[in-house]
Enzyme design. Structure first.
Site, PDB file in Angstrom:
ATOM      1  N   HIS A  19       0.847  -1.199   0.000  1.00 33.51           N
ATOM      2  CA  HIS A  19       0.000   0.000   0.000  1.00 33.51           C
ATOM      3  C   HIS A  19       0.886   1.255   0.000  1.00 33.51           C
ATOM      4  CE1 HIS A  19      -3.233  -2.540   2.221  1.00 33.51           C
ATOM      5  NE2 HIS A  19      -3.709  -2.282   1.021  1.00 33.51           N
ATOM      6  N   LYS A  43     -16.127  -7.156   3.956  1.00 36.63           N
ATOM      7  CA  LYS A  43     -15.123  -7.536   4.972  1.00 36.63           C
ATOM      8  C   LYS A  43     -15.599  -7.021   6.325  1.00 36.63           C
ATOM      9  CE  LYS A  43     -11.276  -6.960   1.685  1.00 36.63           C
ATOM     10  NZ  LYS A  43     -10.131  -6.107   1.323  1.00 36.63           N
ATOM     11  N   ARG A  93      -2.404  -5.795  -8.549  1.00 35.09           N
ATOM     12  CA  ARG A  93      -1.377  -6.805  -8.332  1.00 35.09           C
ATOM     13  C   ARG A  93      -1.366  -7.851  -9.429  1.00 35.09           C
ATOM     14  NH1 ARG A  93      -3.318  -7.783  -2.366  1.00 35.09           N
ATOM     15  NH2 ARG A  93      -5.152  -7.724  -3.671  1.00 35.09           N
ATOM     16  N   SER A 131      -3.262  -7.450   2.837  1.00 31.95           N
ATOM     17  CA  SER A 131      -3.507  -7.353   4.286  1.00 31.95           C
ATOM     18  C   SER A 131      -3.885  -8.719   4.845  1.00 31.95           C
ATOM     19  CB  SER A 131      -4.642  -6.358   4.565  1.00 31.95           C
ATOM     20  OG  SER A 131      -4.278  -5.087   4.123  1.00 31.95           O
TER      21      SER A 131
HETATM   22  O1  PNS Z   1      -8.947  -2.486   0.430  1.00 34.43           O
HETATM   23  P1  PNS Z   1     -10.290  -2.853  -0.145  1.00 34.43           P
HETATM   24  O2  PNS Z   1     -11.129  -3.598   0.880  1.00 34.43           O
HETATM   25  O3  PNS Z   1     -10.194  -3.617  -1.435  1.00 34.43           O
HETATM   26  O4  PNS Z   1     -11.036  -1.477  -0.480  1.00 34.43           O
HETATM   27  C1  PNS Z   1     -12.339  -1.471  -0.981  1.00 34.43           C
HETATM   28  C2  PNS Z   1     -13.033  -0.139  -0.658  1.00 34.43           C
HETATM   29  C3  PNS Z   1     -13.051   0.081   0.862  1.00 34.43           C
HETATM   30  C4  PNS Z   1     -12.284   0.989  -1.331  1.00 34.43           C
HETATM   31  C5  PNS Z   1     -14.502  -0.253  -1.198  1.00 34.43           C
HETATM   32  O5  PNS Z   1     -15.164  -1.307  -0.548  1.00 34.43           O
HETATM   33  C6  PNS Z   1     -15.262   1.055  -1.047  1.00 34.43           C
HETATM   34  O6  PNS Z   1     -15.125   1.939  -1.871  1.00 34.43           O
HETATM   35  N1  PNS Z   1     -16.047   1.177   0.046  1.00 34.43           N
HETATM   36  C7  PNS Z   1     -16.820   2.361   0.322  1.00 34.43           C
HETATM   37  C8  PNS Z   1     -18.270   2.214  -0.127  1.00 34.43           C
HETATM   38  C9  PNS Z   1     -18.408   2.505  -1.611  1.00 34.43           C
HETATM   39  O7  PNS Z   1     -18.216   3.611  -2.073  1.00 34.43           O
HETATM   40  N2  PNS Z   1     -18.779   1.472  -2.383  1.00 34.43           N
HETATM   41  C10 PNS Z   1     -19.050   1.632  -3.814  1.00 34.43           C
HETATM   42  C11 PNS Z   1     -17.852   1.311  -4.656  1.00 34.43           C
HETATM   43  S1  PNS Z   1     -17.994  -0.345  -5.185  1.00 34.43           S
END
Ligand code: PNS
Length: 171
Positions: A19, A43, A93, A131
């Site tokens: 990250h 998650k 990745r 992670s």
């Molecule tokens: O590290 P991650 O878990 O892959 O990140 C994913 C994240 C947190 C960026 C995504 O779940 C997110 O954007 N969450 C906020 C809610 C949202 O805006 N969802 C719509 C986009 S799919």
């Protein structure tokens, strides 16, 4: 000229060296970068609370002057609009990341048509890293010093390393 603000969003549970590599490279491309700790609704059982994840991200990015860390429990597209951010920066990745990232990029574009998603190819040193790998190795008392920054290593080990009785072999 208007400042170009980018967001590096993620769960950061916890933030890894992979990250940080993406954040440092984004900081070189934009005037300001916001590392945004967010809720990923798929998650639900995070190892660290939002405040802990923010605090760890602050510690490992303290050396980068144009980076700040924030938390949002809302929609990424709305947060970006509020902050006047033009771009989401994410690391890619492997092919396995692509489908999920592509879907999120299209969703965010639909919700906020001015918002671009920029994918940076992961540094080959971190191509395997996530992670969940950090959590898994730490939970078996494995060495995670190459996976996470030294500033947060002990905190992660203290939280995730098995208690002594758990680590005993079966009788
Ligand atoms: O590290 P991650 O878990 O892959 O990140 C994913 C994240 C947190 C960026 C995504 O779940 C997110 O954007 N969450 C906020 C809610 C949202 O805006 N969802 C719509 C986009 S799919």
């Amino acid at each position: 000229m208007e400042k170009r603000i980018a967001i590096c969003p993620g769960s950061f549970d916890p933030i890894t060296r992979g990250h940080l590599d993406i954040i440092e490279r984004a900081a070189g491309l934009f005037d300001e970068v916001i590392v945004l700790v967010m809720v990923n609704s798929t998650k639900t059982n995070t190892a660290f609370t939002p405040s802990e994840r923010v605090e760890m991200a602050r510690r490992v990015t303290a050396h980068i002057p144009n980076v700040t860390v924030d938390f949002s429990g809302g929609l990424l597209a709305d947060y970006a609009r509020e902050k006047g951010a033009c771009t989401l920066v994410k690391g890619l990745r492997a092919v396995t990341d692509f489908e999920y990232e592509f879907q999120m990029a299209l969703t965010n574009k639909k919700l906020n048509p001015k918002l671009e998603t920029l994918f940076l190819t992961t540094d080959i040193r971190y191509a395997y890293l996530s992670s969940s790998i950090v959590r898994q190795v730490a939970s078996f008392n494995g060495d995670i010093s190459e996976f996470v920054c030294s500033e947060i290593l002990e905190e992660i080990q203290a939280r995730l390393a098995p208690k002594t009785e758990q680590a005993q072999p079966l009788a």
